[in-house]
Motif scaffolding. Structure first.
Motif, short mmCIF file in Angstrom:
data_model
loop_
_atom_site.label_atom_id
_atom_site.label_comp_id
_atom_site.label_asym_id
_atom_site.label_seq_id
_atom_site.Cartn_x
_atom_site.Cartn_y
_atom_site.Cartn_z
N LYS A 1 27.58 24.31 -20.95
CA LYS A 1 27.57 24.77 -19.58
C LYS A 1 28.28 23.78 -18.68
O LYS A 1 28.38 22.60 -18.97
CB LYS A 1 26.13 24.99 -19.11
CG LYS A 1 25.41 26.10 -19.85
CD LYS A 1 24.01 26.31 -19.29
CE LYS A 1 23.30 27.45 -20.01
NZ LYS A 1 21.92 27.66 -19.49
N LYS A 2 28.74 24.29 -17.54
CA LYS A 2 29.51 23.46 -16.61
C LYS A 2 28.73 22.23 -16.17
O LYS A 2 29.28 21.13 -16.10
CB LYS A 2 29.92 24.30 -15.40
CG LYS A 2 30.72 23.54 -14.36
CD LYS A 2 31.00 24.41 -13.14
CE LYS A 2 31.63 23.59 -12.03
NZ LYS A 2 31.84 24.38 -10.80
N SER A 3 27.45 22.38 -15.87
CA SER A 3 26.65 21.25 -15.38
C SER A 3 26.59 20.13 -16.42
O SER A 3 26.67 18.95 -16.09
CB SER A 3 25.24 21.71 -15.01
OG SER A 3 24.59 22.28 -16.13
N LYS A 4 26.45 20.50 -17.69
CA LYS A 4 26.41 19.51 -18.76
C LYS A 4 27.75 18.79 -18.90
O LYS A 4 27.81 17.58 -19.10
CB LYS A 4 26.04 20.16 -20.09
CG LYS A 4 24.61 20.67 -20.17
CD LYS A 4 24.32 21.24 -21.54
CE LYS A 4 22.89 21.76 -21.63
NZ LYS A 4 22.60 22.33 -22.97
N LEU B 1 41.15 16.09 -21.87
CA LEU B 1 41.89 17.18 -22.50
C LEU B 1 41.02 17.91 -23.51
O LEU B 1 41.06 19.14 -23.61
CB LEU B 1 43.15 16.63 -23.18
CG LEU B 1 44.10 17.69 -23.75
CD1 LEU B 1 44.70 18.53 -22.63
CD2 LEU B 1 45.21 17.05 -24.58
N GLY B 2 40.21 17.17 -24.24
CA GLY B 2 39.31 17.80 -25.20
C GLY B 2 38.26 18.66 -24.54
O GLY B 2 37.96 19.76 -25.01
N VAL B 3 37.70 18.19 -23.44
CA VAL B 3 36.65 18.95 -22.77
C VAL B 3 37.24 20.17 -22.06
O VAL B 3 36.56 21.19 -21.91
CB VAL B 3 35.86 18.04 -21.79
CG1 VAL B 3 36.53 17.92 -20.43
CG2 VAL B 3 34.43 18.56 -21.61
N LEU B 4 38.49 20.09 -21.65
CA LEU B 4 39.16 21.27 -21.10
C LEU B 4 39.21 22.38 -22.14
O LEU B 4 38.96 23.55 -21.84
CB LEU B 4 40.59 20.93 -20.67
CG LEU B 4 40.85 20.49 -19.23
CD1 LEU B 4 42.35 20.30 -19.02
CD2 LEU B 4 40.29 21.47 -18.22
N THR C 1 37.30 26.30 -22.10
CA THR C 1 37.96 27.60 -22.14
C THR C 1 37.13 28.65 -22.87
O THR C 1 37.29 29.85 -22.61
CB THR C 1 39.34 27.51 -22.83
OG1 THR C 1 39.19 27.07 -24.19
CG2 THR C 1 40.27 26.56 -22.08
N ASN C 2 36.25 28.23 -23.78
CA ASN C 2 35.44 29.24 -24.49
C ASN C 2 34.02 29.33 -23.99
O ASN C 2 33.19 29.97 -24.61
CB ASN C 2 35.48 28.99 -26.01
CG ASN C 2 34.86 27.67 -26.43
OD1 ASN C 2 33.93 27.18 -25.79
ND2 ASN C 2 35.37 27.10 -27.50
N SER C 3 33.72 28.70 -22.86
CA SER C 3 32.37 28.83 -22.30
C SER C 3 32.37 29.21 -20.82
O SER C 3 31.32 29.34 -20.23
CB SER C 3 31.59 27.52 -22.49
OG SER C 3 32.20 26.45 -21.81
N MET C 4 33.57 29.39 -20.23
CA MET C 4 33.65 29.70 -18.80
C MET C 4 34.66 30.82 -18.56
O MET C 4 35.66 30.95 -19.28
CB MET C 4 34.12 28.48 -18.00
CG MET C 4 33.22 27.27 -18.06
SD MET C 4 33.89 25.90 -17.08
CE MET C 4 32.80 24.57 -17.61
N GLN C 5 34.38 31.62 -17.53
CA GLN C 5 35.37 32.58 -17.04
C GLN C 5 36.45 31.81 -16.28
O GLN C 5 36.26 30.66 -15.88
CB GLN C 5 34.71 33.61 -16.13
CG GLN C 5 33.67 34.48 -16.85
CD GLN C 5 34.27 35.29 -17.99
OE1 GLN C 5 35.34 35.89 -17.83
NE2 GLN C 5 33.61 35.30 -19.13
#
Length: 318
Positions: free
Chosen positions: A217-220, A255-258, A262-266
């Protein structure tokens, strides 16, 4: 000789196979430390039943509120009595020779960490392949560079750590709920003097649909980014960290977290997240990174973030 530390959280379907793979080891000098990280299912009941049915007595069950895998591992280390620590996830498996091969590598002088190769597995069946094992030794500088550039892949679970050395260097997992393993590994690589790699598979990472990576999730992710910013500042004046790591650790992590995002956010949330972690600044710093894939992906993200999102979300669907 080895303290095997296993955080346990709602793995009732898998914990029996994990423990059986441990008890089937050819090497027998170990204790099992199960850390109950707030289970709400029958994981601990099944675990204890499995151990008792196999007449295994050298185990310890610790209770922890649901504080995350890193905190659970720290608690296990605090209660470990072995010479070496071995972390394992509660749904993964070990080939029968794994612990014996890892321990054999500790006989080299002044070794603090031993790691082997790992395979990804879809199911619980262990395919025991006969392998000719060899060993390769790395100094601190070489292993830092190879880990940064992904020439060597190290997992926190499946790696053997000298317990006295861990305590002397105060090696602990952070309280973040995402990428805590890589954070720990960078602290480990700043403190280690000699690492041995086993040239053979010693760990089976069983792929599940509900993994941390696919559920981030974004917060994490933002909490982890703040922790990595602090880590990045701390290493700049550390003489035990090589120049390349000081230059590229955080940009490479971003770059890795980007890619994970991509597969957990709209798209709208992803775009907001990318700006919050200053992706443009960090991608610019990857221009000279010694890997063409990193250069391509960072250039794509800088030039057209939406195209980056569309391509990566299709390549790595959640």
């Amino acid at each position: 000789m080895i303290s095997i530390i296993i955080p346990v959280y709602n793995v009732e379907k898998y914990i029996e196979a994990t423990l059986v793979s441990i008890m089937n080891q050819t090497f027998k000098d170990y204790e099992i430390i199960l850390v109950d990280d707030g289970c709400t299912d029958k994981s601990l009941y099944i675990a204890e039943r499995t151990l008792r049915e196999n007449l295994f007595k050298n185990y310890l069950i610790l209770k922890e509120t649901n504080s995350g895998q890193g905190v659970a591992r720290n608690f296990g280390v605090d209660n470990a009595s072995g010479e070496w620590v071995f972390f394992m996830d509660a749904d993964d498996l070990l080939p029968v020779y794994a612990l014996g091969e890892l321990v054999n590598a500790t006989k080299k002088e002044n070794v603090e960490v031993v790691f082997g190769k790992f395979r990804f597995s879809i199911g619980e069946r262990i395919q025991e392949k006969k392998e000719r094992f060899s060993q390769k030794t790395f100094n601190r500088n070489d292993i830092q560079y190879d880990f940064l550039t992904r020439k060597k892949k190290i997992l926190v679970p499946g790696t053997l750590y000298n317990l006295e050395w861990m305590r002397r260097n105060n090696l602990k997992f952070p309280t973040i709920r995402f990428s805590e393993d890589v954070f720990f590994l960078w602290n480990m690589l700043s403190a280690v003097n000699k690492v041995v790699e086993i040239q053979g598979c010693t760990y089976l990472y069983v792929v599940r649909n509900n993994s941390t990576m696919t559920g981030a999730k974004k917060s994490k992710l933002l909490d982890a980014y703040k922790a990595y910013q602090r880590l990045n500042m701390e290493i700049q004046n550390n003489p035990d960290i090589i120049l390349e790591v000081k230059k590229w650790l955080l940009p490479r992590w971003v770059l890795g977290v980007l890619r994970i995002a991509t597969n957990s956010m709209q798209w709208e949330e992803f775009q907001e997240f990318a700006n919050e972690i200053s992706y443009m600044e960090w991608c610019n710093r990857l221009n000279g990174f010694p890997d063409y894939k990193v250069k391509i992906l960072s250039t794509l993200a800088k030039s057209n973030l939406k195209m980056y999102y569309k391509i990566l979300s299709r390549l790595y669907p959640g």
